[in-house]
Write a protein that holds these residues in place. Structure first.
Motif, short mmCIF file in Angstrom:
data_model
loop_
_atom_site.label_atom_id
_atom_site.label_comp_id
_atom_site.label_asym_id
_atom_site.label_seq_id
_atom_site.Cartn_x
_atom_site.Cartn_y
_atom_site.Cartn_z
N HIS A 1 0.88 -1.17 0.00
CA HIS A 1 0.00 0.00 0.00
C HIS A 1 0.91 1.21 0.00
O HIS A 1 1.95 1.21 0.65
CB HIS A 1 -0.86 0.01 1.27
N GLY A 2 0.52 2.25 -0.70
CA GLY A 2 1.23 3.52 -0.66
C GLY A 2 0.24 4.66 -0.62
O GLY A 2 -0.74 4.66 -1.37
N SER A 3 0.45 5.61 0.28
CA SER A 3 -0.45 6.76 0.39
C SER A 3 -0.53 7.50 -0.94
O SER A 3 0.46 7.59 -1.67
CB SER A 3 0.05 7.72 1.47
N ASP A 4 -1.72 8.05 -1.23
CA ASP A 4 -1.93 8.73 -2.50
C ASP A 4 -1.86 10.25 -2.41
O ASP A 4 -2.02 10.93 -3.42
CB ASP A 4 -3.26 8.29 -3.13
N SER A 5 -1.62 10.79 -1.21
CA SER A 5 -1.49 12.24 -1.05
C SER A 5 -0.75 12.52 0.25
O SER A 5 -0.65 11.65 1.12
CB SER A 5 -2.88 12.91 -0.99
N ASN B 1 -3.24 12.12 3.13
CA ASN B 1 -3.49 10.72 3.50
C ASN B 1 -2.27 10.05 4.11
O ASN B 1 -2.40 9.18 4.97
CB ASN B 1 -4.01 9.93 2.29
N ALA B 2 -1.08 10.46 3.71
CA ALA B 2 0.13 9.91 4.32
C ALA B 2 0.16 10.23 5.82
O ALA B 2 0.49 9.37 6.64
CB ALA B 2 1.38 10.47 3.64
N THR B 3 -0.25 11.43 6.17
CA THR B 3 -0.30 11.83 7.59
C THR B 3 -1.38 11.04 8.32
O THR B 3 -1.13 10.48 9.40
CB THR B 3 -0.56 13.34 7.71
N ILE B 4 -2.57 10.97 7.74
CA ILE B 4 -3.68 10.25 8.37
C ILE B 4 -3.32 8.77 8.55
O ILE B 4 -3.49 8.20 9.62
CB ILE B 4 -4.96 10.39 7.53
N GLU B 5 -2.81 8.15 7.50
CA GLU B 5 -2.50 6.72 7.54
C GLU B 5 -1.33 6.43 8.48
O GLU B 5 -1.36 5.45 9.23
CB GLU B 5 -2.21 6.23 6.13
#
Length: 147
Positions: free
Chosen positions: A117-121, A124-128
């Motif tokens: 999985h890789g964050s798309d923004s 979202n990277a921060t949230i995830e």
């Protein structure tokens, strides 16, 4: 402005197949620094919370079942332009469409079992990342790396 952090998970299929070391090597060779990482296993409930953005999609139940089927490795990565560069490194979601030399081209089994999985923004990277790690986790890892 692009951020310098992203979030990734090595998914149960790649973990079970023994590809974690090779995937981490590719990540590091691409210039990413791992600033937090842990092996864990999601319950179906936690997988549902993580992927709740997809809960109206027909694949949601299958996705949650798959993501809770075995261990994963969650990581926060650091590099300039992290999200975009990591998305390039992992390749298209469908491994049949992924570029040669990408993680998914090398290690994914299918569209549903696509290795990482890789964050798309940046958002979202921060949230995830915050879903899996606390500030304490990152500080602890930085102290260990500094010694």
């Amino acid at each position: 402005m692009a951020g310098n952090r992203t979030f990734t998970m090595i998914k149960p299929d790649a973990f079970e197949a023994g590809h974690s070391g090779d995937i981490i090597k590719m990540i590091e060779e691409a210039g990413f620094r791992i600033v937090a990482g842990k092996v864990t296993q999601l319950s179906a409930e936690l997988a549902g919370k993580f992927y709740e953005v997809h809960q109206e999609r027909p694949f949601y139940g299958e996705l949650c079942e798959f993501m809770s089927s075995g261990p994963i490795i969650a990581m926060i990565l650091e590099k300039d332009n992290a999200v975009e560069d990591f998305r390039t490194l992992i390749g298209a979601t469908n491994p049949a469409e992924a570029a040669e030399g990408t993680i998914r081209k090398r290690f994914a089994k299918s569209l549903g079992e696509n290795a990482v999985h890789g964050s798309d923004s940046d958002e979202n990277a921060t949230i995830e990342g915050n879903f899996f790690f606390t500030q304490f986790d990152e500080v602890g890892i930085r102290k260990v790396a500094a010694n």
